[in-house]
Design a protein around this motif. Structure first.
Motif, mmCIF file in Angstrom:
data_model
loop_
_atom_site.group_PDB
_atom_site.id
_atom_site.type_symbol
_atom_site.label_atom_id
_atom_site.label_comp_id
_atom_site.label_asym_id
_atom_site.label_seq_id
_atom_site.Cartn_x
_atom_site.Cartn_y
_atom_site.Cartn_z
ATOM 1 N N SER A 86 0.812 -1.215 0.000
ATOM 2 C CA SER A 86 0.000 0.000 0.000
ATOM 3 C C SER A 86 0.847 1.268 0.000
ATOM 4 O O SER A 86 0.309 2.374 0.022
ATOM 5 C CB SER A 86 -0.920 0.023 1.222
ATOM 6 N N THR A 209 -11.611 -7.664 -3.389
ATOM 7 C CA THR A 209 -11.613 -6.226 -3.601
ATOM 8 C C THR A 209 -10.651 -5.530 -2.649
ATOM 9 O O THR A 209 -10.004 -4.543 -3.022
ATOM 10 C CB THR A 209 -13.041 -5.672 -3.391
ATOM 11 N N ARG A 212 -7.254 -5.638 -4.186
ATOM 12 C CA ARG A 212 -7.128 -4.718 -5.327
ATOM 13 C C ARG A 212 -7.047 -3.273 -4.851
ATOM 14 O O ARG A 212 -6.307 -2.455 -5.418
ATOM 15 C CB ARG A 212 -8.309 -4.905 -6.275
ATOM 16 N N ARG A 213 -7.787 -2.940 -3.821
ATOM 17 C CA ARG A 213 -7.716 -1.585 -3.272
ATOM 18 C C ARG A 213 -6.345 -1.323 -2.647
ATOM 19 O O ARG A 213 -5.814 -0.210 -2.745
ATOM 20 C CB ARG A 213 -8.812 -1.389 -2.227
ATOM 21 N N THR A 214 -5.777 -2.328 -2.010
ATOM 22 C CA THR A 214 -4.452 -2.175 -1.420
ATOM 23 C C THR A 214 -3.413 -1.863 -2.486
ATOM 24 O O THR A 214 -2.586 -0.947 -2.331
ATOM 25 C CB THR A 214 -4.045 -3.464 -0.675
ATOM 26 N N ALA A 224 -6.502 6.462 -6.702
ATOM 27 C CA ALA A 224 -7.399 5.564 -5.978
ATOM 28 C C ALA A 224 -8.518 6.340 -5.301
ATOM 29 O O ALA A 224 -9.680 5.909 -5.303
ATOM 30 C CB ALA A 224 -6.609 4.771 -4.938
ATOM 31 N N ILE A 229 -12.151 5.051 -3.805
ATOM 32 C CA ILE A 229 -11.616 4.274 -2.685
ATOM 33 C C ILE A 229 -11.366 5.205 -1.497
ATOM 34 O O ILE A 229 -10.759 6.265 -1.654
ATOM 35 C CB ILE A 229 -10.302 3.568 -3.084
ATOM 36 N N GLN A 234 -8.777 2.497 4.155
ATOM 37 C CA GLN A 234 -8.007 1.349 3.683
ATOM 38 C C GLN A 234 -6.685 1.232 4.428
ATOM 39 O O GLN A 234 -6.280 0.137 4.834
ATOM 40 C CB GLN A 234 -7.748 1.485 2.172
#
Length: 339
Positions: A86, A209, A212-214, A224, A229, A234
């Motif tokens: 991240s 998900t 993928r967001r990370t 993002a 997001i 996150q």
């Protein structure tokens, strides 16, 4: 003769086209090469161990010990891989492991038995992860500074709780997990826990998900955010995940050592970061691999075992680890410049 002017192109509001299939195949190919390279390094190390100390290194008990020792730092590395992917960093993982292990082994905690020790270790780990996440995500602190402060605070609190003394575990149900009678088909329970954490981590990072967001946050946090997001939330979740892994690792260490000490987890942060890096996780974020990180842990643990069996000094071992880290970073830079 003048050329006709093409009309201006306006943004239709549609998402950009997906990368062509050959690009994904190339990426997968590089990942396969990286994994095969790590497996090759591990195979060479096993060969060296088998040649230098065949009777000792290839002994079943020694191989079980290597896997058991890899399990503790391996669980920490899984959480670290998510944080680095991240674009963050967590320097406090070793101190959190120490704090969780001593908090879970106090006399008051041990009165609640197996459940009390396990709950205390996980709760302390998650609590520390929550503080890190709030400072980084909502406090706007640089991850390096926030987790460095946690490192100092957790180490100090662990020392205060123990007063510098080792806290012996007296709960038989906890100690029995480290005995050979509890092995499942010759596999120590700690290794099974490590395998379970690894599988779950791989699935979360590659098939959900959340994963993928990370990756998206690590690749470009602003993009993002514009994609919808919640970047701050996150990041909070990621530090909670790292703290959870530290709590689990603390419990495994309690089982392995049969005690809690304020010196537990010493330099775990460096080992976890190094394992993730040589495994192929980018320090700048945007790419992470659980498989590579686990192989990195196994490589470092095997190196440590070979050096110990051959009675080589620890300073030479640290030099070897440093050389491997430098080589891995150089390979990463070369790979990034060709993409």
């Amino acid at each position: 003769m003048t050329q006709p002017v093409s009309p201006p192109r306006y943004d239709s509001g549609k998402a950009p086209a997906a990368a062509p299939p050959h690009a994904w195949r190339a990426l997968a190919g590089r990942a396969d090469v990286r994994t095969l390279s790590l497996l090759g390094v591990l195979a060479v190390l096993i060969l060296i161990g088998g040649i230098t100390k065949p009777d000792e290194f290839l002994d079943t008990r020694n191989l079980q010990l290597v896997l058991t020792q890899a399990s503790v730092i391996g669980v920490v590395t899984v959480g670290m891989t998510f944080v680095i992917t991240s674009g963050g960093i967590d320097l406090s993982v070793g101190a959190i492991v120490a704090l969780a292990s001593v908090w879970a082994t106090t006399v008051a905690t041990q009165e609640y038995g197996f459940t009390g020790i396990l709950f205390a270790a996980v709760a302390v780990g998650v609590g520390c992860g929550l503080v890190n996440g709030l400072l980084v995500a909502y406090g706007g602190m640089v991850p390096f500074i926030a987790t460095l402060a946690m490192l100092a605070s957790a180490r100090g609190l662990a020392l205060q709780i123990t007063d510098g003394r080792t806290q012996i575990v007296t709960i038989d149900s906890v100690l029995s997990l480290g005995e050979r009678d509890s092995y499942v088909l010759g596999i120590p329970p700690l290794v099974l826990v490590f395998a379970l954490v690894t599988v779950i981590g791989w699935l979360v990072l590659n098939r959900t998900t959340f994963g993928r967001r990370t990756v998206a946050v690590g690749g470009n946090a602003e993009a993002a955010r514009l994609a919808g997001i919640d970047v701050r939330r996150q990041r909070l979740y990621l530090y909670l995940l790292s703290g959870l892994c530290c709590g689990i690792a603390a419990f495994l260490l309690i089982v392995l050592a049969g005690s809690g000490q304020n010196t537990n987890g010493n330099l775990y942060e460096l080992d976890a970061i190094a394992a993730a890096i040589i495994g192929g996780t980018l320090l700048s974020g945007g790419r992470g691999t659980i498989t590579g990180s686990v192989l990195g842990v196994l490589i470092f643990t095997t190196i440590t075992d070979i050096f110990a069996l051959n009675n080589l000094q620890s300073d030479v071992q640290q030099i070897a680890k440093g050389a491997i880290i430098v080589a891995a970073v150089l390979v990463q830079r070369r790979t990034a410049s060709t993409t």
